[in-house]
Design a protein around this motif. Structure first.
Motif, PDB file in Angstrom:
ATOM      1  N   ALA A  18      38.990  48.645  58.152  1.00 53.88           N
ATOM      2  CA  ALA A  18      37.922  48.065  57.333  1.00 53.88           C
ATOM      3  C   ALA A  18      38.482  46.988  56.411  1.00 53.88           C
TER       4      ALA A  18
ATOM      5  N   GLU B  99      47.546  47.517  50.120  1.00 55.07           N
ATOM      6  CA  GLU B  99      47.655  48.745  50.923  1.00 55.07           C
ATOM      7  C   GLU B  99      48.724  49.652  50.307  1.00 55.07           C
TER       8      GLU B  99
ATOM      9  N   LYS C 273      44.116  54.559  59.896  1.00 56.29           N
ATOM     10  CA  LYS C 273      44.069  55.527  61.003  1.00 56.29           C
ATOM     11  C   LYS C 273      44.402  54.882  62.348  1.00 56.29           C
TER      12      LYS C 273
ATOM     13  N   SER D 162      39.999  54.522  71.509  1.00 57.21           N
ATOM     14  CA  SER D 162      39.099  53.588  72.188  1.00 57.21           C
ATOM     15  C   SER D 162      37.906  53.350  71.277  1.00 57.21           C
TER      16      SER D 162
ATOM     17  N   VAL E  21      46.721  50.675  44.465  1.00 54.24           N
ATOM     18  CA  VAL E  21      45.971  50.279  43.268  1.00 54.24           C
ATOM     19  C   VAL E  21      45.642  51.562  42.505  1.00 54.24           C
TER      20      VAL E  21
ATOM     21  N   VAL F 205      31.540  56.428  61.271  1.00 55.58           N
ATOM     22  CA  VAL F 205      32.991  56.635  61.277  1.00 55.58           C
ATOM     23  C   VAL F 205      33.691  55.860  62.393  1.00 55.58           C
TER      24      VAL F 205
ATOM     25  N   MET G  74      35.038  52.913  64.980  1.00 54.86           N
ATOM     26  CA  MET G  74      35.644  51.610  64.677  1.00 54.86           C
ATOM     27  C   MET G  74      34.594  50.494  64.581  1.00 54.86           C
TER      28      MET G  74
HETATM   29  C1  FAD Z   1      42.387  61.463  64.793  1.00 55.80           C
HETATM   30  C2  FAD Z   1      41.306  60.427  64.755  1.00 55.80           C
HETATM   31  C3  FAD Z   1      40.749  59.972  65.939  1.00 55.80           C
HETATM   32  C4  FAD Z   1      39.753  59.011  65.921  1.00 55.80           C
HETATM   33  N1  FAD Z   1      39.257  58.549  67.113  1.00 55.80           N
HETATM   34  C5  FAD Z   1      38.396  57.513  67.114  1.00 55.80           C
HETATM   35  C6  FAD Z   1      38.052  56.866  68.339  1.00 55.80           C
HETATM   36  O1  FAD Z   1      38.567  57.201  69.420  1.00 55.80           O
HETATM   37  N2  FAD Z   1      37.173  55.829  68.282  1.00 55.80           N
HETATM   38  C7  FAD Z   1      36.666  55.361  67.101  1.00 55.80           C
HETATM   39  O2  FAD Z   1      35.872  54.405  67.122  1.00 55.80           O
HETATM   40  N3  FAD Z   1      36.995  55.933  65.918  1.00 55.80           N
HETATM   41  C8  FAD Z   1      37.857  56.980  65.895  1.00 55.80           C
HETATM   42  N4  FAD Z   1      38.262  57.524  64.701  1.00 55.80           N
HETATM   43  C9  FAD Z   1      37.686  57.003  63.452  1.00 55.80           C
HETATM   44  C10 FAD Z   1      38.325  55.672  63.002  1.00 55.80           C
HETATM   45  O3  FAD Z   1      39.649  55.595  63.433  1.00 55.80           O
HETATM   46  C11 FAD Z   1      38.315  55.585  61.480  1.00 55.80           C
HETATM   47  O4  FAD Z   1      37.038  55.915  60.985  1.00 55.80           O
HETATM   48  C12 FAD Z   1      38.681  54.183  60.985  1.00 55.80           C
HETATM   49  O5  FAD Z   1      39.893  53.742  61.552  1.00 55.80           O
HETATM   50  C13 FAD Z   1      38.751  54.215  59.465  1.00 55.80           C
HETATM   51  O6  FAD Z   1      39.095  52.962  58.959  1.00 55.80           O
HETATM   52  P1  FAD Z   1      39.021  52.669  57.400  1.00 55.80           P
HETATM   53  O7  FAD Z   1      39.632  51.331  57.193  1.00 55.80           O
HETATM   54  O8  FAD Z   1      37.650  52.928  56.904  1.00 55.80           O
HETATM   55  O9  FAD Z   1      39.900  53.809  56.700  1.00 55.80           O
HETATM   56  P2  FAD Z   1      41.450  54.146  56.790  1.00 55.80           P
HETATM   57  O10 FAD Z   1      41.986  53.872  58.119  1.00 55.80           O
HETATM   58  O11 FAD Z   1      41.567  55.529  56.249  1.00 55.80           O
HETATM   59  O12 FAD Z   1      42.140  53.122  55.762  1.00 55.80           O
HETATM   60  C14 FAD Z   1      42.130  53.307  54.372  1.00 55.80           C
HETATM   61  C15 FAD Z   1      43.434  52.729  53.827  1.00 55.80           C
HETATM   62  O13 FAD Z   1      43.416  52.799  52.393  1.00 55.80           O
HETATM   63  C16 FAD Z   1      44.752  53.026  51.962  1.00 55.80           C
HETATM   64  N5  FAD Z   1      44.719  53.508  50.569  1.00 55.80           N
HETATM   65  C17 FAD Z   1      44.346  54.728  50.102  1.00 55.80           C
HETATM   66  N6  FAD Z   1      44.416  54.748  48.740  1.00 55.80           N
HETATM   67  C18 FAD Z   1      44.821  53.512  48.351  1.00 55.80           C
HETATM   68  C19 FAD Z   1      45.034  52.897  47.082  1.00 55.80           C
HETATM   69  N7  FAD Z   1      44.841  53.544  45.921  1.00 55.80           N
HETATM   70  N8  FAD Z   1      45.448  51.590  47.051  1.00 55.80           N
HETATM   71  C20 FAD Z   1      45.624  50.880  48.186  1.00 55.80           C
HETATM   72  N9  FAD Z   1      45.432  51.430  49.426  1.00 55.80           N
HETATM   73  C21 FAD Z   1      45.027  52.715  49.515  1.00 55.80           C
HETATM   74  C22 FAD Z   1      45.255  54.058  52.966  1.00 55.80           C
HETATM   75  O14 FAD Z   1      46.686  54.097  52.952  1.00 55.80           O
HETATM   76  C23 FAD Z   1      44.671  53.520  54.263  1.00 55.80           C
HETATM   77  O15 FAD Z   1      45.558  52.649  54.932  1.00 55.80           O
HETATM   78  C24 FAD Z   1      39.266  58.493  64.678  1.00 55.80           C
HETATM   79  C25 FAD Z   1      39.827  58.955  63.483  1.00 55.80           C
HETATM   80  C26 FAD Z   1      40.837  59.907  63.500  1.00 55.80           C
HETATM   81  C27 FAD Z   1      41.440  60.375  62.204  1.00 55.80           C
END
Ligand code: FAD
Length: 469
Positions: free
Chosen positions: A12, A31, A39, A56, A246, A436, A438
């Motif tokens: 995101a 980050e 993730k 995927s 942060v 949730v 991608m």
């Molecule tokens: C095991 C698993 C399998 C999945 N399989 C699929 C799939 O096959 N297909 C699909 O579409 N989706 C899948 N998902 C869901 C998808 O991967 C996630 O919902 C998505 O990647 C989340 O992205 P995000 O950027 O919202 O959050 P995140 O990836 O959680 O990123 C948040 C970031 O914030 C950082 N952070 C936290 N606190 C701080 C702070 N105070 N300051 C700075 N940085 C900070 C963290 O280190 C992290 O890097 C899966 C998820 C998991 C866990």
């Protein structure tokens, strides 16, 4: 150029930064970890492409495919292989192919269910209750488990809907919100008086495809980490601040002030928070205490992903994409993907199997790696008869890895977003809010970037416009 702080460097955060640059703003991504991607992480060992998190993305929601094309990686997209479609459910001591004709996880055809061994005769009879039971005219959200069990009985819930729900959300059906996960089901009961007849009507109403249907899922030739690498490459190095957690966020007369873990302070005109909900709540605790309270309350499930590479001669022939597990089956794993069938390019000649552990209310992370791997191998022996040792095995842990959309999630999210309107130039995006998957996460990132850009350009034009008094 206005600087926008993007806090969190998962999919995101990077997608939001990419969009902000396109709009002409100056993003800086903070980050906490040393790697970007959150993730979305891919490891490469001996020619294997090992996905640690997602493997995927859904093609029907176009945001990831669009992003991949914009990044110039269209040729690197890989479609789900034909040999990797068709899943099964492990229940009552054996694998049952998922009956054809499901829509929204529900049967829309009677015969495949009657013929399937998934439900007992009593379970089938109870499922037929959906045709005759009076409709509940209640308004509002309710647990998905309650709705399905009431209409179709406990077996359809436990052996069909709950495994599918666990596969997507790692969720507990008795607390998961129907409105946030399968909102159409609420409507189907009201409009058709039967979930099955309603789902069948929707299926028949769907426009007939004019071309052969495209793949339902896609990945990348080098795994999903390729998207993260391309996003990083598309952003100037100065925009990327790894190891920069942060810890504090405050308002200033011209925007926001971030404080990093080492005490450094950075000013920005706008902020996009793409953190897990409690971390976002922590940063908003003083600026928007009510929104922060909701964010703290979003529950998370902890998960683990395991990858096993076997020699082909050690594994029986496997058909389809893998299997989901009825939780009454007493296994440790919740699902298994036959990577070798779905994504052979990741398997490099091995039989690569990926298993998932953990769901709401069942945290697998208390065990050490060796015990987790042994428990998964035991399950693979029980279900697939594999006794050989894999030549490679890996565990990837995701503590608090999956946000849970519990009953009332849609209304609470709307309230959080409403409360944050009081903070101009600040937006939220990510897995905790409106999807949730991608593609959902990228969609929210795009929206957040556009919203912040619009607020900043309005503020800019107000400052520039001549005063009338
Ligand atoms: C095991 C698993 C399998 C999945 N399989 C699929 C799939 O096959 N297909 C699909 O579409 N989706 C899948 N998902 C869901 C998808 O991967 C996630 O919902 C998505 O990647 C989340 O992205 P995000 O950027 O919202 O959050 P995140 O990836 O959680 O990123 C948040 C970031 O914030 C950082 N952070 C936290 N606190 C701080 C702070 N105070 N300051 C700075 N940085 C900070 C963290 O280190 C992290 O890097 C899966 C998820 C998991 C866990």
């Amino acid at each position: 150029m206005s600087r926008v702080a993007v806090i969190g460097g998962g999919l995101a955060g990077l997608a939001a930064a990419y969009r902000l640059r396109q709009i002409g703003l100056e993003p800086v991504v903070f980050e906490a970890g040393s790697d970007f991607g959150g993730k979305v992480q891919t490891e490469y060992i001996d020619g294997l492409v090992l996905e640690q998190g997602p493997d995927s993305f859904l093609v029907r929601k176009p945001e990831v495919v669009q992003l991949v094309r914009e990044l110039g990686l269209a040729d690197e997209l890989v479609a789900l292989q034909p040999g990797g479609s068709g899943s099964a459910i492990y229940a009552r001591g054996r694998l049952h192919p998922i009956p054809p004709g499901l829509m929204l996880g529900l049967p829309t055809e009677v015969w495949p269910i009657v013929r399937s061994g998934l439900l007992s005769p009593l379970g089938k009879l109870r499922a037929a209750g959906d045709f005759v039971l009076p409709r509940d005219r209640g308004e509002g959200d309710q647990p998905l488990g309650q709705l399905v069990a009431r209409r179709l009985g406990g077996q359809v819930l436990d052996r069909l809907v709950a495994p599918l729900l666990t596969g997507i959300y790692a969720g507990d059906p008795w607390s998961m919100s129907t409105e946030a996960t399968f909102p159409q089901l609420l409507e189907l009961e009201r409009s058709d008086g039967s979930l099955v007849l309603g789902a069948r009507r929707l299926r028949r109403k769907a426009p007939k495809p004019t071309a052969p249907p495209g793949p339902m899922f896609m990945t990348m030739r080098l795994g999903l980490g390729q998207i993260i690498e391309a996003l990083i490459a598309a952003l100037p190095a100065a925009c990327l601040r790894p190891q920069s957690a942060v810890t504090d966020l405050a308002l200033t007369s011209r925007g926001y002030r971030l404080t990093l873990g080492d005490g450094e302070e950075i000013d920005a005109s706008g902020v996009i928070l793409t953190l897990p909900a409690p971390a976002a709540g922590h940063l908003l605790r003083d600026l928007a205490p009510q929104a922060a309270a909701h964010l703290f309350a979003v529950p998370y499930a902890s998960l683990a992903v395991t990858q096993f590479a076997y020699r082909p001669e050690d594994v029986p022939s496997l058909k389809g994409s893998g299997f989901l597990v009825d939780r009454a089956a007493g296994l440790t794993i919740t699902a298994c993907t036959y990577v070798v069938n779905k994504w052979p390019h990741e398997s490099s000649g091995a039989v690569l199997l990926r298993c998932y552990l953990g769901r709401a209310g069942a945290d697998p992370l208390g065990s050490d790696d060796e015990s987790l791997l042994a428990a998964v191998r035991q399950d693979l022996e029980t279900v697939l008869g594999i006794r050989a040792q894999p030549w490679l095995q890996r565990v990837y842990r995701w503590p608090e890895g999956m946000p849970q959309y519990t009953v009332g999630h849609v209304a609470r999210t709307a309230e959080i977003f409403g409360l944050l309107r009081e903070l101009p130039g600040l937006a939220l995006a990510g897995a905790a809010y409106r999807g949730v998957g991608m593609p959902d996460v990228v969609r929210q990132a795009n929206q957040a970037a556009e919203e912040v850009a619009q607020t900043l350009s309005q503020a800019g034009s107000e400052e520039e416009s001549p005063r009338t008094n």
